[in-house]
Design an enzyme around this catalytic site. Structure first.
Site, PDB file in Angstrom:
ATOM      1  N   ASP A  34     -65.392 113.382  37.234  1.00  0.00           N
ATOM      2  CA  ASP A  34     -64.216 112.608  37.636  1.00  0.00           C
ATOM      3  C   ASP A  34     -64.627 111.494  38.594  1.00  0.00           C
ATOM      4  OD1 ASP A  34     -61.682 111.765  38.193  1.00  0.00           O
ATOM      5  OD2 ASP A  34     -60.904 113.743  38.695  1.00  0.00           O
ATOM      6  N   ASP A  35     -64.490 110.257  38.169  1.00  0.00           N
ATOM      7  CA  ASP A  35     -64.825 109.108  39.036  1.00  0.00           C
ATOM      8  C   ASP A  35     -66.319 109.015  39.349  1.00  0.00           C
ATOM      9  OD1 ASP A  35     -62.091 108.890  39.038  1.00  0.00           O
ATOM     10  OD2 ASP A  35     -61.849 108.729  41.206  1.00  0.00           O
ATOM     11  N   CYS A  74     -57.742 107.969  35.703  1.00  0.00           N
ATOM     12  CA  CYS A  74     -57.781 109.351  35.224  1.00  0.00           C
ATOM     13  C   CYS A  74     -56.790 109.700  34.102  1.00  0.00           C
ATOM     14  CB  CYS A  74     -57.511 110.311  36.367  1.00  0.00           C
ATOM     15  SG  CYS A  74     -58.477 110.048  37.855  1.00  0.00           S
ATOM     16  N   HIS A 135     -53.834 116.897  35.029  1.00  0.00           N
ATOM     17  CA  HIS A 135     -53.380 115.519  35.268  1.00  0.00           C
ATOM     18  C   HIS A 135     -52.694 114.873  34.062  1.00  0.00           C
ATOM     19  CE1 HIS A 135     -54.283 111.593  37.698  1.00  0.00           C
ATOM     20  NE2 HIS A 135     -53.099 112.111  37.951  1.00  0.00           N
ATOM     21  N   ASP A 277     -64.492 110.478  33.345  1.00  0.00           N
ATOM     22  CA  ASP A 277     -63.181 110.034  32.830  1.00  0.00           C
ATOM     23  C   ASP A 277     -62.912 108.555  33.077  1.00  0.00           C
ATOM     24  OD1 ASP A 277     -62.754 110.214  35.584  1.00  0.00           O
ATOM     25  OD2 ASP A 277     -60.762 111.125  35.380  1.00  0.00           O
ATOM     26  N   ASN A 278     -63.673 107.965  34.030  1.00  0.00           N
ATOM     27  CA  ASN A 278     -63.607 106.513  34.291  1.00  0.00           C
ATOM     28  C   ASN A 278     -64.780 106.183  35.195  1.00  0.00           C
ATOM     29  OD1 ASN A 278     -60.953 107.797  36.031  1.00  0.00           O
ATOM     30  ND2 ASN A 278     -62.547 106.796  37.226  1.00  0.00           N
TER      31      ASN A 278
HETATM   32 CA    CA Z   1     -60.974 109.845  37.337  1.00  0.00          CA
END
Ligand code: CA
Length: 461
Positions: A34-35, A74, A135, A277-278
């Site tokens: 994540d990130d 996200c 999310h 995810d990004n």
């Molecule tokens: Ca993210």
């Protein structure tokens, strides 16, 4: 006599092989960071963070050097991952924030019109599990157990405290939910998720499974263990030090999952994929996307071009790289077809099954073009050309083959191409439905600002 015996043997082998093909559906493990910054893995040039396990996943499998996600934040990115479709094609454009005036909170989540890959695989006989972050909606109708997951250990929000949950907690302190055991206090959540993933693999090793290992590391809040922080004490910037420790711990838990697959003898029947995810939000979690420009939330490469790995022992050749552009939407299509799913009119993916391409059975490229729209921004990659459209400036055009760091805007030198790509992008955009929810308007201006700041394009020592 000999010939008929031979024929019989050949016939028998053919029957046995096809029977094996039918019964041995592959397992799928989707590991999502994540990130995570593109440049924050050893395999992508990091000199500060050792990530031997993620590097090994790529070294023993395939590294995709042009792997993308479908959105730079996200929730819409995960909507794409779960459905194999661009979130904007069903109104899931935005990150999940509060309800905005004029919008109905009942729609604040992954639209119920969409079928997740978990649901599709469940229908094909798979046991499906989500460990970690969801999310994709807080309302009961969006709950992962209602969207195709048989097992869930985690939380429905967009992030979580790494050390603590409270029974009446909200936001990052929300309680851990679980439908197969009573959740214990967390130790360090990245370790707990790794352990739950191992448990899932052990419990379900005898029949096909789909495991969505949804880590929140290295997403905020920036929290690491004292022991891991000590390993990075040479890094002066405290945020960066915490970030490095968080990624280091994520890597250890990816290793835990890989070891469990090996220990249970599932390597040859398990496709493991890894993605973020990004891109990394450079200025909020201390990540580095070098050599990519930009960050989470925007459509420069640093927001959407991510680490992207597929690993399947005996099936995908070890140590290989695939350079043609691919997108996270391809996972759902790949899993569905490998699981024996049949494409009907009701099964729509914007992604494609990648296996024929990477096995060179299909020598075409998976995607001639890829599109993005994120609130005020939109982008189109066509071959090596990438166009970005913003509301407050002329469109920007980059030739990624020569300029992966997007330093030289060549829109005016290539006016015909710029006009043609702008038209293609606009034509896609105007045919998309309305968003079913919005995030706060303040994010739009912040997004523009993120196009004007500078980002580290080389690795720190
Ligand atoms: Ca993210």
């Amino acid at each position: 006599m000999k010939t008929s015996l031979l024929l019989f043997v050949v016939f028998f082998i053919t029957i046995a092989t096809s029977a094996q093909k039918i019964t041995q559906k592959p397992n799928f493990i989707l590991i999502v960071a994540d990130d995570l910054g593109y440049g924050d893995l050893g395999m992508n040039g990091s000199k500060q963070i050792p990530t031997p396990n993620i590097d090994r996943l790529a070294a023993e499998g395939m590294n995709f050097s042009n792997g993308y996600v479908s959105a730079p934040v996200c929730s819409p990115s995960r909507a794409g991952l779960m459905t194999g479709r661009y979130g904007v094609s069903f109104g899931h454009d935005n990150n999940l924030g509060g309800t905005q005036p004029g919008f109905d909170p009942q729609y604040l989540g992954l639209p119920l019109t969409e079928t997740t890959i978990a649901k599709r695989l469940h229908n094909l006989g798979y046991t499906t599990g989500l460990i970690g972050k969801w999310h994709l909606g807080y309302e009961p109708q969006f709950h992962p157990l209602k969207r195709g997951f048989d097992e869930f250990w985690g939380y429905t929000g967009g992030g979580h405290d790494y050390f603590e949950w409270k029974s009446n907690g909200k936001g990052y302190k929300a309680p851990i939910e679980c439908n197969y055991k009573t959740p214990q206090p967390i130790t360090y959540i990245t370790d707990d998720k790794g352990d739950e993933c191992v448990g899932f693999i052990k419990r379900h090793k005898n029949k096909p499974f789909f495991l969505f290992a949804s880590f929140n590391a290295p997403h905020a809040p920036m929290q690491a263990t004292a022991a891991d922080l000590k390993l990075f004490e040479n890094i002066k910037n405290l945020k960066r030090r915490k970030y490095c420790a968080m990624v280091y711990r994520l890597d250890i838990n990816v290793g835990k999952i890989m070891d469990a697959v090996k220990k249970e003898g599932l390597e040859k029947n398990t496709l493991v994929v890894f993605i973020s995810d990004n891109g990394g939000p450079v200025y909020s979690n201390g990540s580095i996307n070098a050599p990519l420009n930009g960050q989470k939330g925007i459509l420069l490469e640093g927001g959407i071009h991510v680490p992207f790995i597929m690993n399947w022992k005996g099936k995908i050749r070890a140590g290989t790289t695939y350079e043609n552009p691919v997108i996270s939407l391809d996972f759902a299509a790949t899993f569905f077809e490998l699981a024996g799913g049949e494409k009907t009119d009701n099964v729509k993916f914007d992604g494609v099954n990648l296996m024929p391409f990477i096995l060179k059975e299909n020598t075409n490229i998976p995607h001639q073009s890829l599109n993005w729209r994120f609130t005020i921004s939109a982008a189109l990659r066509d071959g090596n050309w990438k166009l970005i459209r913003l509301p407050d400036r002329l469109p920007m055009l980059y030739n990624l083959a020569e300029d992966i760091s997007e330093q030289n805007d060549v829109a005016l030198q290539n006016l015909d191409r710029t006009k043609a790509m702008l038209k293609t992008l606009g034509n896609w955009d105007v045919h998309l439905p309305h968003p079913v929810f919005l995030e706060g308007y303040k994010w739009k201006a912040r997004q523009l600002h993120l196009y004007d700041v500078t980002y580290p394009l080389v690795q720190p020592k």
